[in-house]
Design a protein around this motif. Structure first.
Motif, PDB file in Angstrom:
ATOM      1  N   SER A   1      15.134  70.235  84.705  1.00 16.47           N
ATOM      2  CA  SER A   1      14.950  71.229  85.522  1.00 16.47           C
ATOM      3  C   SER A   1      13.819  69.908  86.422  1.00 16.47           C
ATOM      4  CB  SER A   1      14.566  72.518  84.809  1.00 16.47           C
ATOM      5  OG  SER A   1      12.325  72.311  84.457  1.00 16.47           O
ATOM      6  N   ARG A   2      12.905  69.341  86.385  1.00 13.97           N
ATOM      7  CA  ARG A   2      12.387  68.489  86.644  1.00 13.97           C
ATOM      8  C   ARG A   2      13.187  68.015  88.213  1.00 13.97           C
ATOM      9  NH1 ARG A   2       9.285  66.756  81.357  1.00 13.97           N
ATOM     10  NH2 ARG A   2       8.573  69.011  80.867  1.00 13.97           N
ATOM     11  N   ALA A   3      14.633  67.595  88.063  1.00 16.26           N
ATOM     12  CA  ALA A   3      15.221  67.076  88.281  1.00 16.26           C
ATOM     13  C   ALA A   3      16.360  67.556  89.979  1.00 16.26           C
ATOM     14  CB  ALA A   3      16.070  65.801  87.807  1.00 16.26           C
ATOM     15  N   SER A   4      16.686  66.943  90.377  1.00 15.53           N
ATOM     16  CA  SER A   4      17.623  68.090  91.324  1.00 15.53           C
ATOM     17  C   SER A   4      19.324  67.378  91.187  1.00 15.53           C
ATOM     18  CB  SER A   4      17.057  67.666  92.979  1.00 15.53           C
ATOM     19  OG  SER A   4      17.281  66.857  93.219  1.00 15.53           O
ATOM     20  N   GLY A   5      19.563  68.400  91.568  1.00 13.04           N
ATOM     21  CA  GLY A   5      21.754  67.935  90.782  1.00 13.04           C
ATOM     22  C   GLY A   5      21.766  68.166  89.671  1.00 13.04           C
ATOM     23  N   VAL A   6      23.255  67.746  89.395  1.00 13.20           N
ATOM     24  CA  VAL A   6      23.291  66.972  88.568  1.00 13.20           C
ATOM     25  C   VAL A   6      23.222  66.089  87.681  1.00 13.20           C
ATOM     26  CG1 VAL A   6      25.676  67.258  86.840  1.00 13.20           C
ATOM     27  CG2 VAL A   6      25.861  68.519  88.803  1.00 13.20           C
ATOM     28  N   GLN A   7      22.681  66.394  85.740  1.00 14.47           N
ATOM     29  CA  GLN A   7      22.355  65.006  85.894  1.00 14.47           C
ATOM     30  C   GLN A   7      23.109  65.023  84.138  1.00 14.47           C
ATOM     31  OE1 GLN A   7      19.006  63.707  86.107  1.00 14.47           O
ATOM     32  NE2 GLN A   7      19.419  64.982  88.339  1.00 14.47           N
ATOM     33  N   ILE A   8      23.598  64.150  84.063  1.00 12.14           N
ATOM     34  CA  ILE A   8      24.268  63.654  82.984  1.00 12.14           C
ATOM     35  C   ILE A   8      23.266  62.765  81.919  1.00 12.14           C
ATOM     36  CG2 ILE A   8      26.481  62.681  82.499  1.00 12.14           C
ATOM     37  CD1 ILE A   8      27.282  63.029  85.387  1.00 12.14           C
ATOM     38  N   PHE A   9      23.285  63.450  80.728  1.00 12.18           N
ATOM     39  CA  PHE A   9      22.596  62.592  79.400  1.00 12.18           C
ATOM     40  C   PHE A   9      24.356  61.964  78.996  1.00 12.18           C
ATOM     41  CE2 PHE A   9      20.276  65.664  81.180  1.00 12.18           C
ATOM     42  CZ  PHE A   9      19.020  64.771  80.957  1.00 12.18           C
ATOM     43  N   ILE A  10      24.245  60.779  78.968  1.00 12.03           N
ATOM     44  CA  ILE A  10      25.334  60.093  77.726  1.00 12.03           C
ATOM     45  C   ILE A  10      24.401  59.929  76.356  1.00 12.03           C
ATOM     46  CG2 ILE A  10      27.455  58.519  77.589  1.00 12.03           C
ATOM     47  CD1 ILE A  10      27.627  58.890  80.478  1.00 12.03           C
ATOM     48  N   GLY A  11      25.514  60.419  74.906  1.00 15.29           N
ATOM     49  CA  GLY A  11      24.779  60.123  73.855  1.00 15.29           C
ATOM     50  C   GLY A  11      23.832  60.285  73.587  1.00 15.29           C
ATOM     51  N   GLY A  12      23.525  59.084  72.679  1.00 14.91           N
ATOM     52  CA  GLY A  12      21.163  59.656  72.672  1.00 14.91           C
ATOM     53  C   GLY A  12      20.668  59.391  73.418  1.00 14.91           C
ATOM     54  N   GLU A  13      21.005  59.018  75.027  1.00 15.48           N
ATOM     55  CA  GLU A  13      19.802  58.982  76.132  1.00 15.48           C
ATOM     56  C   GLU A  13      18.790  60.065  76.379  1.00 15.48           C
ATOM     57  OE1 GLU A  13      22.616  56.548  79.542  1.00 15.48           O
ATOM     58  OE2 GLU A  13      22.463  58.816  79.175  1.00 15.48           O
ATOM     59  N   SER A  14      19.044  61.506  75.829  1.00  8.83           N
ATOM     60  CA  SER A  14      18.281  62.238  75.848  1.00  8.83           C
ATOM     61  C   SER A  14      17.279  62.287  75.164  1.00  8.83           C
ATOM     62  CB  SER A  14      18.351  63.182  76.156  1.00  8.83           C
ATOM     63  OG  SER A  14      19.005  64.213  74.450  1.00  8.83           O
TER      64      SER A  14
ATOM     65  N   ASP B   1      28.089  60.496  69.887  1.00 10.64           N
ATOM     66  CA  ASP B   1      29.692  60.978  70.454  1.00 10.64           C
ATOM     67  C   ASP B   1      29.511  61.906  71.220  1.00 10.64           C
ATOM     68  OD1 ASP B   1      28.169  62.300  67.880  1.00 10.64           O
ATOM     69  OD2 ASP B   1      29.968  61.463  66.679  1.00 10.64           O
ATOM     70  N   MET B   2      27.928  62.641  71.925  1.00  5.53           N
ATOM     71  CA  MET B   2      27.860  64.137  72.233  1.00  5.53           C
ATOM     72  C   MET B   2      27.308  63.390  73.964  1.00  5.53           C
ATOM     73  SD  MET B   2      28.590  66.367  70.297  1.00  5.53           S
ATOM     74  CE  MET B   2      28.218  67.341  71.717  1.00  5.53           C
ATOM     75  N   SER B   3      27.781  64.252  75.017  1.00  7.11           N
ATOM     76  CA  SER B   3      27.391  64.221  76.172  1.00  7.11           C
ATOM     77  C   SER B   3      27.166  65.294  76.683  1.00  7.11           C
ATOM     78  CB  SER B   3      28.345  63.569  77.171  1.00  7.11           C
ATOM     79  OG  SER B   3      28.164  62.054  76.561  1.00  7.11           O
ATOM     80  N   VAL B   4      25.629  65.593  77.420  1.00  4.78           N
ATOM     81  CA  VAL B   4      25.396  66.868  78.070  1.00  4.78           C
ATOM     82  C   VAL B   4      25.714  66.851  79.726  1.00  4.78           C
ATOM     83  CG1 VAL B   4      23.187  69.050  78.118  1.00  4.78           C
ATOM     84  CG2 VAL B   4      23.780  67.350  75.952  1.00  4.78           C
ATOM     85  N   VAL B   5      26.146  67.642  80.047  1.00  9.34           N
ATOM     86  CA  VAL B   5      25.871  68.028  81.681  1.00  9.34           C
ATOM     87  C   VAL B   5      25.487  68.870  82.644  1.00  9.34           C
ATOM     88  CG1 VAL B   5      27.202  67.798  83.836  1.00  9.34           C
ATOM     89  CG2 VAL B   5      28.122  66.679  81.405  1.00  9.34           C
ATOM     90  N   THR B   6      24.335  68.987  83.232  1.00  8.36           N
ATOM     91  CA  THR B   6      23.481  69.848  83.331  1.00  8.36           C
ATOM     92  C   THR B   6      23.144  69.854  84.893  1.00  8.36           C
ATOM     93  OG1 THR B   6      21.307  68.764  83.213  1.00  8.36           O
ATOM     94  CG2 THR B   6      22.131  69.851  81.029  1.00  8.36           C
ATOM     95  N   SER B   7      22.196  71.159  85.305  1.00  3.58           N
ATOM     96  CA  SER B   7      22.108  71.101  86.713  1.00  3.58           C
ATOM     97  C   SER B   7      20.926  72.779  86.796  1.00  3.58           C
ATOM     98  CB  SER B   7      23.291  71.559  87.404  1.00  3.58           C
ATOM     99  OG  SER B   7      23.262  71.569  88.334  1.00  3.58           O
ATOM    100  N   THR B   8      20.205  72.032  87.562  1.00  4.43           N
ATOM    101  CA  THR B   8      19.608  73.450  87.511  1.00  4.43           C
ATOM    102  C   THR B   8      19.812  74.512  88.895  1.00  4.43           C
ATOM    103  OG1 THR B   8      18.181  72.766  89.771  1.00  4.43           O
ATOM    104  CG2 THR B   8      17.050  71.858  87.850  1.00  4.43           C
ATOM    105  N   TYR B   9      19.006  76.100  88.087  1.00  2.00           N
ATOM    106  CA  TYR B   9      19.989  76.876  89.650  1.00  2.00           C
ATOM    107  C   TYR B   9      18.692  77.216  90.207  1.00  2.00           C
ATOM    108  CZ  TYR B   9      18.797  80.196  85.510  1.00  2.00           C
ATOM    109  OH  TYR B   9      18.021  80.744  83.999  1.00  2.00           O
TER     110      TYR B   9
END
Length: 339
Positions: free
Chosen positions: A271-284, A291-299
């Protein structure tokens, strides 16, 4: 690390083919789908370089190669072409996100929509906003038992039972409700509580005590309402081969859904970043699974960021489809919740 155009083209072709069919991609296949006039031997040399740099790997069961999380990152950041062609159809499917439903229903609909359209798991963090109220009403249930009814600006209703030391009359309850609604409607309950401290000294002590208790109970009720994060479609991930075949990953994933703490932290961080964020693998760091990814966006609500939503799926997801799904859902949810 910079890749030349030839390496970028081959990496893009490999990632797209692997996302499409989930099978390691060989040099001969790449020579056909890349559009480059290169021999399989030349392609093998480029693939060897990409593997040495950590962008692809070779499963021991095949001579073909698959992208690594690092390869996916380069693909998403520099090579991906997002598909916007079906935005109209997406919006038509999201009519459930309208402002006529209670907030929690809209949030649930958004999570279900993310899951339905992506075929993975949809998650929505419930709005983190100040507990603003539009109206308060006191209903006498019996001696020293009062039902407090709090109506939010978006129409959500919260109820709390107040046990009092005094048996208030219906007239006193009406007077207390009228005072709060007239002076404080539309304010955050935390602000109302502060202002009550200095403004109630001229009122009867009994009503002062009642109103202070009501504001505290109302604030607690609105903060406790609903889950912090709504999840839909977890079982869709059981259909993903690379996940369903790995019991350790499945166990780790469903622990994440059950405990929710790491997921909430990830959404909060997004939520601290704007636009779509993509976390690939263990990046987050919070979803430490390659083998998991998360695609997020704020509202937003009325122009203010109040929460995050997203899709959780395999690293081998069609990012060009999922990104606009998340982006459009965030915009529609913002419209539905604003007033």
């Amino acid at each position: 690390m910079q890749l030349d155009n030839r390496a970028q083209t081959l990496l893009k072709a490999l990632v797209e083919r692997y996302i499409a069919d989930g099978q390691p991609v060989g040099s001969r296949a790449l020579s056909k789908i890349s559009g480059l006039d290169l021999s399989p031997a030349t392609i093998r040399n480029v693939m060897a370089d990409l593997e040495e740099m950590g962008f692809v790997s070779s499963p021991h069961t095949s001579a073909g190669r698959i992208p690594t999380p690092r390869g996916y990152r380069v693909f998403v950041d520099t090579l991906l072409t997002v598909q916007h062609g079906d935005i109209a159809s997406l919006e038509s499917k999201m009519q459930a996100l309208n402002g006529h439903n209670p907030q929690q229903k809209i949030i649930t609909n958004a999570a279900q929509m993310l899951s339905s359209l992506s075929h993975f798991a949809g998650v929505v963090m419930t709005p983190r906003s100040e507990s603003v109220f539009q109206q308060i009403e006191f209903l006498r249930l019996s001696e020293k038992r009062i039902l407090l009814v709090i109506v939010a600006p978006n129409g959500d209703v919260q109820n709390r039972l107040l046990l009092t030391e005094v048996d208030y009359t219906p007239a006193q309850l009406i007077q207390a409700g009228n005072y709060i609604n007239h002076h404080f409607a539309g304010l955050a309950l935390t602000e109302v509580r502060q202002r009550l401290q200095g403004e109630l000294s001229q009122l009867q002590n009994e009503l002062s005590t009642l109103m202070k208790a009501a504001v505290q109970a109302g604030s607690d009720a609105m903060e406790d309402s609903g889950d912090e994060v709504v999840i839909s479609g977890e079982r869709n991930l059981l259909k993903v081969n690379e996940l369903s075949s790995n019991m350790s990953s499945l166990r780790q994933l469903f622990d994440l859904f059950e405990q929710k703490t790491g997921l909430i932290n990830l959404l909060d961080m997004s939520s601290r970043a704007s636009g779509v964020q993509i976390f690939i693998g263990g990046e987050s760091q919070l979803v430490p699974m390659d083998d998991m990814s998360v695609v997020t966006s704020t509202y937003q609500v009325n122009g203010k960021v109040v929460g995050t939503l997203g899709v959780i799926g395999p690293t081998r997801m069609a990012y060009e489809r999922v990104i606009p799904i998340v982006d459009i859902t965030a915009k529609l949810l913002s419209n539905a919740l604003s007033y």
